[in-house]
Design an enzyme around this catalytic site. Structure first.
Site, PDB file in Angstrom:
ATOM      1  N   ASP A  87     -36.702 -23.404  -5.535  1.00 33.86           N
ATOM      2  CA  ASP A  87     -37.092 -24.425  -6.495  1.00 33.86           C
ATOM      3  C   ASP A  87     -36.170 -25.645  -6.339  1.00 33.86           C
ATOM      4  O   ASP A  87     -35.900 -26.082  -5.224  1.00 33.86           O
ATOM      5  CB  ASP A  87     -37.089 -23.850  -7.914  1.00 33.86           C
ATOM      6  CG  ASP A  87     -37.852 -24.707  -8.916  1.00 33.86           C
ATOM      7  OD1 ASP A  87     -39.077 -24.551  -9.012  1.00 33.86           O
ATOM      8  OD2 ASP A  87     -37.231 -25.550  -9.586  1.00 33.86           O
ATOM      9  N   TYR A 145     -36.604 -33.975 -13.074  1.00 31.96           N
ATOM     10  CA  TYR A 145     -37.903 -34.381 -12.545  1.00 31.96           C
ATOM     11  C   TYR A 145     -38.038 -35.896 -12.563  1.00 31.96           C
ATOM     12  O   TYR A 145     -38.420 -36.518 -11.560  1.00 31.96           O
ATOM     13  CB  TYR A 145     -39.032 -33.737 -13.366  1.00 31.96           C
ATOM     14  CG  TYR A 145     -39.178 -32.257 -13.140  1.00 31.96           C
ATOM     15  CD1 TYR A 145     -40.108 -31.763 -12.225  1.00 31.96           C
ATOM     16  CD2 TYR A 145     -38.388 -31.334 -13.825  1.00 31.96           C
ATOM     17  CE1 TYR A 145     -40.252 -30.412 -12.002  1.00 31.96           C
ATOM     18  CE2 TYR A 145     -38.524 -29.974 -13.611  1.00 31.96           C
ATOM     19  CZ  TYR A 145     -39.454 -29.511 -12.695  1.00 31.96           C
ATOM     20  OH  TYR A 145     -39.591 -28.164 -12.470  1.00 31.96           O
ATOM     21  N   HIS A 160     -42.114 -16.950  -6.468  1.00 38.86           N
ATOM     22  CA  HIS A 160     -41.241 -18.102  -6.637  1.00 38.86           C
ATOM     23  C   HIS A 160     -39.830 -17.715  -7.069  1.00 38.86           C
ATOM     24  O   HIS A 160     -38.872 -18.394  -6.731  1.00 38.86           O
ATOM     25  CB  HIS A 160     -41.867 -19.043  -7.664  1.00 38.86           C
ATOM     26  CG  HIS A 160     -41.203 -20.378  -7.761  1.00 38.86           C
ATOM     27  ND1 HIS A 160     -41.190 -21.279  -6.718  1.00 38.86           N
ATOM     28  CD2 HIS A 160     -40.530 -20.979  -8.777  1.00 38.86           C
ATOM     29  CE1 HIS A 160     -40.545 -22.371  -7.092  1.00 38.86           C
ATOM     30  NE2 HIS A 160     -40.119 -22.224  -8.324  1.00 38.86           N
TER      31      HIS A 160
END
EC number: 3.3.2.9
Length: 446
Positions: free
Chosen positions: A213, A347, A411
């Protein structure tokens, strides 16, 4: 602050224990008691796995969130979880400088190799969202203890909470000079700088990385910025800008030679397309308006639960999450030092890099750049990763010397299949055929 630490000097490494104030637990109990829920549309068919109550097509099902909320309110014991985390994970804090932002206090797990008379490698384990330092817990015994195979390395493992995550300090503003320029961003360069500073503070001028990630993206930024220190990186999440001819003409031509794509590569592209079409809405919100979303995640424990649980469910390879695991992951965000909204800022900052700071890199800059060739990369493809591309495309990230398609996992590989991840990492750095064997001198000269 929802934690406590021991020691007096802010400039040294200090032992740390998680200790959430009782007042925060009482507030949580009150909010759970007062929680109300929306309705949901009825649906046709049998739902997922034949269970009509488990239709995830529009998000986390109402029945699941009601059940978990009831368990959270009536049965989940945070104090037990807190004790287990403190007992199983040796934790510390240290203060590191970040240019333009002064000093930040970073929380980290730190376990040295338990092997006697055996050479060890310093490893920086980097988490992402909605993960945390907890993801290293199952890996620690696999990486720090001897397994009877003298050809395999053991590691000194460092697993920080990223700034704005977990029990590390949140970043609220830059220094006065940068603020006067309108500078907001604690971007990827700053995350890389902070993580590198943790390793040098611990006395590791050379080290290797493992990341998924955001951890994988930060690892690539670190490889670009600190190639004399980062000797190798093992990545299990490899987002990549396609090899357009104007970006990477050689790789573009190599890709043409592989057309039509193999059945395996077509399946990888289908997974990526499904994620981009149906599973990436959260990222657009967090890329553009994290503050608006942050109010709901900060104020509503149920909202935070639903936001994170949907990802835990969707992004794993049929991993059998227990209610205690789900709520432990959620509580680390709820009780985090900076609050759950702060974790969204990476982000925005990675897609809106400041033009006021020399060397700032956007997410696209990192994903489209080629790391210095002295850094060796291993890429590990897990079948239920959210975004997975043809293996040949991964060669655009740098000197990829190991490529592995693994048999199981998603993930959150370090949590779902720690044995598989540890095995691939050790093979990458091991003595018998390890593609990155010897890149780090290591403690005792490994």
């Amino acid at each position: 602050m929802s934690t406590s630490s021991t020691g007096t000097s802010t400039s040294t490494i200090k032992p740390f224990k998680i200790s959430v104030p009782e007042s925060q637990l009482e507030t949580l109990r009150q909010k759970l008691h007062l929680a109300t829920f929306p309705d949901e549309l009825e649906h046709d068919g049998d739902g997922e796995n034949g269970n009509a109550s488990a239709d995830w097509s529009m998000g986390a099902p109402l029945a699941e969130i009601k059940r978990l909320t009831a368990y959270w309110k009536e049965s989940f014991d945070w104090r037990k979880t807190e004790r287990e985390l403190n007992e199983r994970l040796p934790q510390f804090v240290t203060t590191v400088p970040v240019a333009g932002f002064g000093e930040l206090e970073i929380h980290f797990v730190y376990q040295k190799s338990k092997a006697t008379g055996k050479k060890t490698i310093p490893l920086l384990f980097l988490h992402g969202w909605p993960g945390s330092f907890i993801e290293v817990m199952k890996l620690l015994p696999l990486l720090t203890q001897e397994d009877g195979d003298e050809s395999q390395p053991t590691f000194d493992v460092v697993a920080p909470s990223l700034p704005n995550f977990g029990f590390s300090e949140g970043v609220k503003k830059a220094c006065l000079f940068l603020c006067s320029l309108g500078f907001k961003g604690f971007g990827l360069v700053q995350y890389a700088e902070a993580m590198h500073a943790v390793m040098t503070t611990l006395g590791y001028p050379e080290y290797v990385l493992q990341g998924g990630d955001w951890g994988a993206i930060i690892a690539r930024a670190m490889a670009k910025l600190y190639p004399d220190h980062v000797k190798a990186a093992h990545l299990n999440f490899i987002p990549q800008v396609p090899p357009y001819p104007w970006r990477n003409p050689i790789l573009f031509l190599q890709s043409l030679l592989t057309l039509p794509f193999s059945r395996k590569d077509r399946a990888k592209l289908a997974v990526t397309q499904d994620y981009l079409a149906e599973g990436s809405g959260y990222m657009k919100q967090q890329d553009t308006r994290p503050q608006t979303l942050g109010y709901g995640l900060h104020d509503s424990p149920v909202g935070l639960l639903a936001w994170i649980y949907e990802k835990l469910h969707a992004w794993t390879d049929s991993y059998p999450w227990t209610d205690d695991e789900i709520l432990s992951w959620v509580c680390i965000y709820l009780f985090s030092r900076a609050g759950p909204a702060a974790s969204l800022r990476i982000y925005y900052e990675s897609t809106h890099p400041s033009k006021s700071l020399p060397g700032a890199m956007s997410r696209t800059d990192v994903l489209s750049s080629y790391a210095p060739s002295q850094v060796k990369f291993a890429v590990a493809h897990f079948p239920r990763e959210i975004l997975i591309l043809p293996m040949i495309w991964n060669r655009a990230i740098g000197n990829v010397v190991r490529e592995t398609d693994l048999e199981k996992g998603g993930h959150f590989a370090a949590w779902e299949v720690p044995e598989i991840l540890a095995r691939d990492l050790k093979a990458f750095l091991g003595r018998d055929g390890g593609q990155a064997y010897g890149v780090v001198t290591g403690r005792d000269g490994y």
